[in-house]
Design a protein around this motif. Structure first.
Motif, PDB file in Angstrom:
ATOM      1  N   LEU A 154      15.552  11.571   8.968  1.00 57.39           N
ATOM      2  CA  LEU A 154      16.086  11.929   7.287  1.00 57.39           C
ATOM      3  C   LEU A 154      15.034  11.972   6.379  1.00 57.39           C
ATOM      4  N   ASP A 155      14.407  10.874   5.873  1.00 54.84           N
ATOM      5  CA  ASP A 155      12.914  11.459   5.242  1.00 54.84           C
ATOM      6  C   ASP A 155      13.332  12.852   4.826  1.00 54.84           C
ATOM      7  N   MET A 156      13.109  13.142   6.230  1.00 58.57           N
ATOM      8  CA  MET A 156      11.811  14.884   6.395  1.00 58.57           C
ATOM      9  C   MET A 156      13.379  15.657   5.858  1.00 58.57           C
ATOM     10  N   ALA A 192       6.062  -6.326   7.970  1.00 60.62           N
ATOM     11  CA  ALA A 192       5.135  -4.697   9.038  1.00 60.62           C
ATOM     12  C   ALA A 192       6.388  -4.071   9.014  1.00 60.62           C
ATOM     13  N   ASN A 193       5.748  -2.730   9.101  1.00 58.26           N
ATOM     14  CA  ASN A 193       7.049  -1.118   8.682  1.00 58.26           C
ATOM     15  C   ASN A 193       6.018  -0.573   9.631  1.00 58.26           C
ATOM     16  N   LYS A 194       7.038   0.375  10.482  1.00 60.67           N
ATOM     17  CA  LYS A 194       6.767   1.511  11.801  1.00 60.67           C
ATOM     18  C   LYS A 194       5.815   0.627  12.705  1.00 60.67           C
ATOM     19  N   VAL A 195       6.773  -0.637  12.902  1.00 61.31           N
ATOM     20  CA  VAL A 195       5.986  -1.573  14.103  1.00 61.31           C
ATOM     21  C   VAL A 195       6.510  -0.386  15.875  1.00 61.31           C
ATOM     22  N   ILE A 243       9.693  -4.184  11.047  1.00 56.74           N
ATOM     23  CA  ILE A 243      10.791  -3.301  11.112  1.00 56.74           C
ATOM     24  C   ILE A 243      10.211  -1.738  12.163  1.00 56.74           C
ATOM     25  N   PRO A 244      11.189  -1.556  12.544  1.00 52.09           N
ATOM     26  CA  PRO A 244       9.937  -0.818  14.151  1.00 52.09           C
ATOM     27  C   PRO A 244      10.035   0.507  13.673  1.00 52.09           C
ATOM     28  N   PHE A 245       9.055   1.233  14.048  1.00 52.08           N
ATOM     29  CA  PHE A 245       8.957   3.091  13.446  1.00 52.08           C
ATOM     30  C   PHE A 245      10.212   3.439  14.532  1.00 52.08           C
ATOM     31  N   ASP A 246      10.905   3.837  13.625  1.00 41.91           N
ATOM     32  CA  ASP A 246      12.561   4.112  13.460  1.00 41.91           C
ATOM     33  C   ASP A 246      12.593   5.901  13.565  1.00 41.91           C
ATOM     34  N   ALA A 247      12.875   6.859  14.294  1.00 42.30           N
ATOM     35  CA  ALA A 247      12.732   8.259  14.224  1.00 42.30           C
ATOM     36  C   ALA A 247      13.831   8.512  13.675  1.00 42.30           C
ATOM     37  N   LYS A 296       1.311  -1.061  -0.427  1.00 42.86           N
ATOM     38  CA  LYS A 296       0.330   0.375   0.275  1.00 42.86           C
ATOM     39  C   LYS A 296       0.746   1.016   0.180  1.00 42.86           C
ATOM     40  N   GLY A 297       0.332   2.980  -0.249  1.00 42.01           N
ATOM     41  CA  GLY A 297       1.415   4.189  -0.762  1.00 42.01           C
ATOM     42  C   GLY A 297       1.646   3.728   0.660  1.00 42.01           C
ATOM     43  N   GLY A 298       2.644   4.549   0.898  1.00 42.68           N
ATOM     44  CA  GLY A 298       3.191   5.697   1.869  1.00 42.68           C
ATOM     45  C   GLY A 298       3.249   4.180   3.688  1.00 42.68           C
ATOM     46  N   THR A 299       3.558   3.491   3.132  1.00 47.08           N
ATOM     47  CA  THR A 299       4.032   1.894   4.049  1.00 47.08           C
ATOM     48  C   THR A 299       5.300   1.562   3.788  1.00 47.08           C
ATOM     49  N   GLY A 300       6.035   1.916   3.294  1.00 52.55           N
ATOM     50  CA  GLY A 300       7.656   2.040   2.924  1.00 52.55           C
ATOM     51  C   GLY A 300       8.406   1.386   2.586  1.00 52.55           C
ATOM     52  N   LYS A 301       7.570   0.980   1.344  1.00 52.78           N
ATOM     53  CA  LYS A 301       8.204   0.353   0.427  1.00 52.78           C
ATOM     54  C   LYS A 301       9.964   1.275   0.255  1.00 52.78           C
ATOM     55  N   THR A 302      10.303   2.175  -0.285  1.00 53.96           N
ATOM     56  CA  THR A 302      11.435   2.926  -1.022  1.00 53.96           C
ATOM     57  C   THR A 302      12.139   2.381  -0.027  1.00 53.96           C
ATOM     58  N   ALA A 303      11.816   2.995   1.808  1.00 55.25           N
ATOM     59  CA  ALA A 303      13.121   2.691   2.650  1.00 55.25           C
ATOM     60  C   ALA A 303      13.031   1.446   3.003  1.00 55.25           C
ATOM     61  N   LEU A 304      12.242   0.601   2.994  1.00 59.59           N
ATOM     62  CA  LEU A 304      13.130  -1.084   2.755  1.00 59.59           C
ATOM     63  C   LEU A 304      14.144  -1.218   1.983  1.00 59.59           C
TER      64      LEU A 304
HETATM   65  N1  LIG Z   1      10.755   2.161   9.489  1.00 57.78           N
HETATM   66  C1  LIG Z   1      10.478   2.980   9.451  1.00 57.78           C
HETATM   67  N2  LIG Z   1      10.413   4.244  10.724  1.00 57.78           N
HETATM   68  C2  LIG Z   1       9.766   5.463  10.387  1.00 57.78           C
HETATM   69  N3  LIG Z   1       9.537   5.999   9.461  1.00 57.78           N
HETATM   70  C3  LIG Z   1       9.302   5.751   8.404  1.00 57.78           C
HETATM   71  C4  LIG Z   1       9.900   4.429   8.382  1.00 57.78           C
HETATM   72  N4  LIG Z   1       9.792   3.208   7.287  1.00 57.78           N
HETATM   73  C5  LIG Z   1       9.026   4.756   6.343  1.00 57.78           C
HETATM   74  N5  LIG Z   1       9.299   5.481   7.354  1.00 57.78           N
HETATM   75  C6  LIG Z   1       8.518   6.734   6.783  1.00 57.78           C
HETATM   76  O1  LIG Z   1       6.669   6.599   6.391  1.00 57.78           O
HETATM   77  C7  LIG Z   1       7.162   7.493   4.981  1.00 57.78           C
HETATM   78  C8  LIG Z   1       6.743   6.356   3.419  1.00 57.78           C
HETATM   79  O2  LIG Z   1       7.915   5.952   3.409  1.00 57.78           O
HETATM   80  P1  LIG Z   1       8.928   5.346   2.093  1.00 57.78           P
HETATM   81  O3  LIG Z   1       8.085   6.678   1.181  1.00 57.78           O
HETATM   82  O4  LIG Z   1       9.894   4.611   2.047  1.00 57.78           O
HETATM   83  O5  LIG Z   1       7.095   4.232   1.765  1.00 57.78           O
HETATM   84  P2  LIG Z   1       7.056   3.858   0.111  1.00 57.78           P
HETATM   85  O6  LIG Z   1       5.682   2.675   1.198  1.00 57.78           O
HETATM   86  O7  LIG Z   1       7.355   3.901  -0.858  1.00 57.78           O
HETATM   87  O8  LIG Z   1       5.341   5.280  -0.534  1.00 57.78           O
HETATM   88  P3  LIG Z   1       4.966   5.523  -1.922  1.00 57.78           P
HETATM   89  O9  LIG Z   1       4.160   4.333  -1.798  1.00 57.78           O
HETATM   90  O10 LIG Z   1       4.757   6.941  -1.945  1.00 57.78           O
HETATM   91  O11 LIG Z   1       5.594   5.098  -2.278  1.00 57.78           O
HETATM   92  C9  LIG Z   1       8.408   8.059   4.550  1.00 57.78           C
HETATM   93  O12 LIG Z   1       7.736   9.343   5.812  1.00 57.78           O
HETATM   94  C10 LIG Z   1       9.228   7.536   5.372  1.00 57.78           C
HETATM   95  O13 LIG Z   1      10.232   8.034   5.853  1.00 57.78           O
END
Ligand SMILES: Nc1ncnc2c1ncn2[C@@H]1O[C@H](COP(=O)(O)OP(=O)(O)OP(=O)(O)O)[C@@H](O)[C@H]1O
Ligand SMILES: [Mg+2]
Length: 250
Positions: free
Chosen positions: A221-223, A186-189, A212-216, A10-18
């Protein structure tokens, strides 16, 4: 043997971060690595701290425009293939391919059909391919990449995140995509949502590969727009990505 890992969800879940953290993990293991940003929004290069000049989409556009101008004997697949190699950004540890914006109004079936074979061949040149996809399932139905060894569906603590995972699993089955294994990460746990996510995943019969825990630090860094690969080894998200990578067999 080349191994293809696709990150969906789903959008914004953290795909790019992972995806970025898996790349960070993999650059230490000396295997050849191809990284594909399959999201038209193209966020992965920023998360990796790399700039990519050109996209596959631009090359498809080029083929679309040139299609009728090329002589009938031109090997169009070879023309597109050489263009795709031009688009590849080479870095010290991996090559990056950015798919770019979705196609315009015309019919791109011709370019997409050529691209399937090209992508198959390209991927075989590497030990590992990591693909960051866009939210939504459209990229799956276009089937540009047909064989996926491991699909990781990223979810956050929301029920909708897991429902998307369920839909992706069902669609992969319907489209007869060749996905060998599918996991949920799971992300932002947090302590509050950890058990609920586990329960939902079990109810939906989805195998949870990591939490993956919520990681401040990551969020900060992303901000700031700082590449996520700069996170330290002590980052909770980095550590859990290492666990996930191991479970995938990377
Ligand atoms: N483990 C984490 N802890 C804290 N914040 C996180 C974590 N993973 C992702 N985020 C934050 O969540 C937001 C979305 O992350 P990301 O862009 O990786 O999601 P995405 O699934 O790739 O989004 P999109 O669907 O837009 O491609 C970002 O602001 C990112 O910093
Ligand atoms: Mg993304």
């Amino acid at each position: 043997m080349s191994q293809v890992i696709a990150i969906t969800g789903k959008g914004g879940t953290g795909k790019t971060a992972l995806a970025a953290l898996l790349v960070r993990h993999l650059i230490k293991n000396r295997k050849s690595l191809l990284v594909i940003d399959a999201d038209a929004d193209t966020n992965l290069p920023g998360a990796l701290g790399v700039t990519a000049e050109k996209t596959v989409g631009e090359m498809k556009e080029f083929m679309f425009e040139q299609r009728d101008k090329m002589s009938p004997d031109t090997d169009k697949e070879r023309v597109l293939e050489s263009k795709i190699y031009e688009v590849l950004t080479e870095t010290k540890h991996y090559d990056l391919l950015v798919m770019g914006r979705p196609e315009g109004a015309g019919c791109y079936c011709f370019a997409n059909n050529l691209l399937r074979g090209i992508m198959d061949r390209l991927i075989k040149n590497y030990d590992i391919t990591i693909i960051d996809t866009a939210a939504g399932l459209e990229h799956l139905s276009r089937r540009l990449i047909r064989d996926v060894d491991t699909m990781v569906v990223v979810t956050d603590g929301s029920r909708r995140g897991l429902q998307t995972a369920e839909r992706i699993r069902d669609l992969a089955g319907k489209l007869s995509l060749n996905v060998k294994r599918m996991y949920v990460a799971a992300n932002k746990v947090t302590d509050e949502n950890r058990e609920t996510i586990k329960r939902y995943a079990a109810e939906l019969k989805l195998e949870l590969i990591g939490a993956i825990p919520f990681d401040a630090g990551l969020a900060r860094l992303d901000m700031e727009g700082t590449p996520l690969v700069q996170l330290g080894d002590d980052s909770p998200a980095v550590k859990e990505t290492g666990v996930i990578a191991k479970r995938i067999g990377l």
